[in-house]
Design a protein around this motif. Sequence first.
Motif, PDB file in Angstrom:
ATOM      1  N   GLY A  91       0.775  -1.234   0.000  1.00  0.00           N
ATOM      2  CA  GLY A  91       0.000   0.000   0.000  1.00  0.00           C
ATOM      3  C   GLY A  91       0.801   1.276   0.000  1.00  0.00           C
ATOM      4  N   ALA A  92       2.115   1.174  -0.222  1.00  0.00           N
ATOM      5  CA  ALA A  92       2.978   2.362  -0.238  1.00  0.00           C
ATOM      6  C   ALA A  92       4.170   2.095  -1.146  1.00  0.00           C
ATOM      7  CB  ALA A  92       3.452   2.693   1.171  1.00  0.00           C
ATOM      8  N   PHE A  93       4.868   3.173  -1.478  1.00  0.00           N
ATOM      9  CA  PHE A  93       6.090   3.063  -2.273  1.00  0.00           C
ATOM     10  C   PHE A  93       7.215   3.694  -1.470  1.00  0.00           C
ATOM     11  CE2 PHE A  93       8.685   4.838  -6.013  1.00  0.00           C
ATOM     12  CZ  PHE A  93       9.402   3.662  -6.159  1.00  0.00           C
ATOM     13  N   LYS A  94       8.110   2.855  -0.972  1.00  0.00           N
ATOM     14  CA  LYS A  94       9.201   3.324  -0.117  1.00  0.00           C
ATOM     15  C   LYS A  94      10.487   3.362  -0.931  1.00  0.00           C
ATOM     16  CE  LYS A  94       6.827   1.864   4.013  1.00  0.00           C
ATOM     17  NZ  LYS A  94       6.933   1.450   5.422  1.00  0.00           N
TER      18      LYS A  94
ATOM     19  N   PHE B 205      13.471  -1.556   1.210  1.00  0.00           N
ATOM     20  CA  PHE B 205      12.987  -0.501   0.330  1.00  0.00           C
ATOM     21  C   PHE B 205      12.444  -1.120  -0.960  1.00  0.00           C
ATOM     22  CE2 PHE B 205      15.768   2.095   2.984  1.00  0.00           C
ATOM     23  CZ  PHE B 205      15.047   3.285   3.086  1.00  0.00           C
ATOM     24  N   ASP B 206      11.405  -0.510  -1.494  1.00  0.00           N
ATOM     25  CA  ASP B 206      10.914  -0.941  -2.803  1.00  0.00           C
ATOM     26  C   ASP B 206      11.922  -0.593  -3.893  1.00  0.00           C
ATOM     27  OD1 ASP B 206       8.303  -1.871  -1.901  1.00  0.00           O
ATOM     28  OD2 ASP B 206       7.876   0.244  -1.533  1.00  0.00           O
ATOM     29  N   LEU B 207      12.606   0.541  -3.710  1.00  0.00           N
ATOM     30  CA  LEU B 207      13.602   0.987  -4.683  1.00  0.00           C
ATOM     31  C   LEU B 207      14.607   1.902  -4.000  1.00  0.00           C
ATOM     32  CD1 LEU B 207      14.701   1.391  -7.604  1.00  0.00           C
ATOM     33  CD2 LEU B 207      13.017   3.226  -7.864  1.00  0.00           C
TER      34      LEU B 207
ATOM     35  N   ALA C 102      17.305  -4.113  -0.691  1.00  0.00           N
ATOM     36  CA  ALA C 102      16.159  -3.511  -1.366  1.00  0.00           C
ATOM     37  C   ALA C 102      15.579  -4.462  -2.412  1.00  0.00           C
ATOM     38  CB  ALA C 102      16.571  -2.202  -2.033  1.00  0.00           C
ATOM     39  N   VAL C 103      14.299  -4.290  -2.686  1.00  0.00           N
ATOM     40  CA  VAL C 103      13.659  -5.099  -3.719  1.00  0.00           C
ATOM     41  C   VAL C 103      14.319  -4.828  -5.072  1.00  0.00           C
ATOM     42  CG1 VAL C 103      11.492  -5.611  -4.922  1.00  0.00           C
ATOM     43  CG2 VAL C 103      11.466  -5.123  -2.460  1.00  0.00           C
ATOM     44  N   GLN C 104      14.534  -3.527  -5.353  1.00  0.00           N
ATOM     45  CA  GLN C 104      15.223  -3.130  -6.581  1.00  0.00           C
ATOM     46  C   GLN C 104      16.210  -2.005  -6.259  1.00  0.00           C
ATOM     47  OE1 GLN C 104      14.857  -4.521  -9.624  1.00  0.00           O
ATOM     48  NE2 GLN C 104      13.193  -5.892  -9.029  1.00  0.00           N
TER      49      GLN C 104
END
Length: 260
Positions: free
Chosen positions: A36-39, A147-149, A201-203
């Motif tokens: 539900g968010a972009f970190k 982190f998402d990115l 991080a994810v990416q």
Amino acid sequence: MGKQANLCSFSGVDTLAPALRSYVAQCQNAGIARHGAFKIAVSGGSLPSTLARALLAPATSSAEELHLDKWEIFFADERAVPLDHADSNYGLLKTEFLDKIPVGAGTPTVHPIDTEHLDDTQELADQYEQALVKSFASRDSVKLPIFDLILLGCGPDGHTCSLFPGHELLREKTAWVAPIEDSPKPPPRRITLTIPVVTHAVQVAFVATGGGKKAIMKEIFEDGNELPCALVNEATGDRCTWFVDHAAVEGVSYPRKGSL
């Protein structure tokens, strides 16, 4: 041999920026779908300018629309200076991007450093780590934030964040955020995310442009030499994507992609 980092080379910023926009939007959409968010964490240098060029352009499809009200922006590293100082990464992002977000496009949540602690970089780092703990859950429940990115630059010496070649901070295993008092690049006093956080991080994406980067890019991609950028490449594999122009990778022997 594990999967390798993705090296995406473009003729210039005009073609790089739309690809970066598409990539960031993909990471955003995946993050929002997950929790539900972009970190996202961003670095300084020339990155905010390129990032702004990518993100402030109109979306070309619904998949590339930005949902900025769901963004949480952190800083991959920051200098121990006031937020309006010329060396502040927050100040740079504010000038290049945050202040230019169109009305009605949504307002991201931004996490600058607490300038009450500029005189004590350890406390500055500890306070920033606490901001991560509040966002990513307590340290009791997560070993590292995910982190998402994380968006990074690459220095001419192969440094990234405020992690410099041969520096003892490269061996930090437990802290999420660490202070540095002896940065070889001014200003000397900074805080930085550590290698375990960056590589968790994810990416992860790097943006590097210009012929001035080709010598260090050759070293990163052909030799490694334990340069910070190479350490990130090695630890993240195909979760890492480089957005570069042709000039930055001229003569570099490494398979590259024209776009994602």
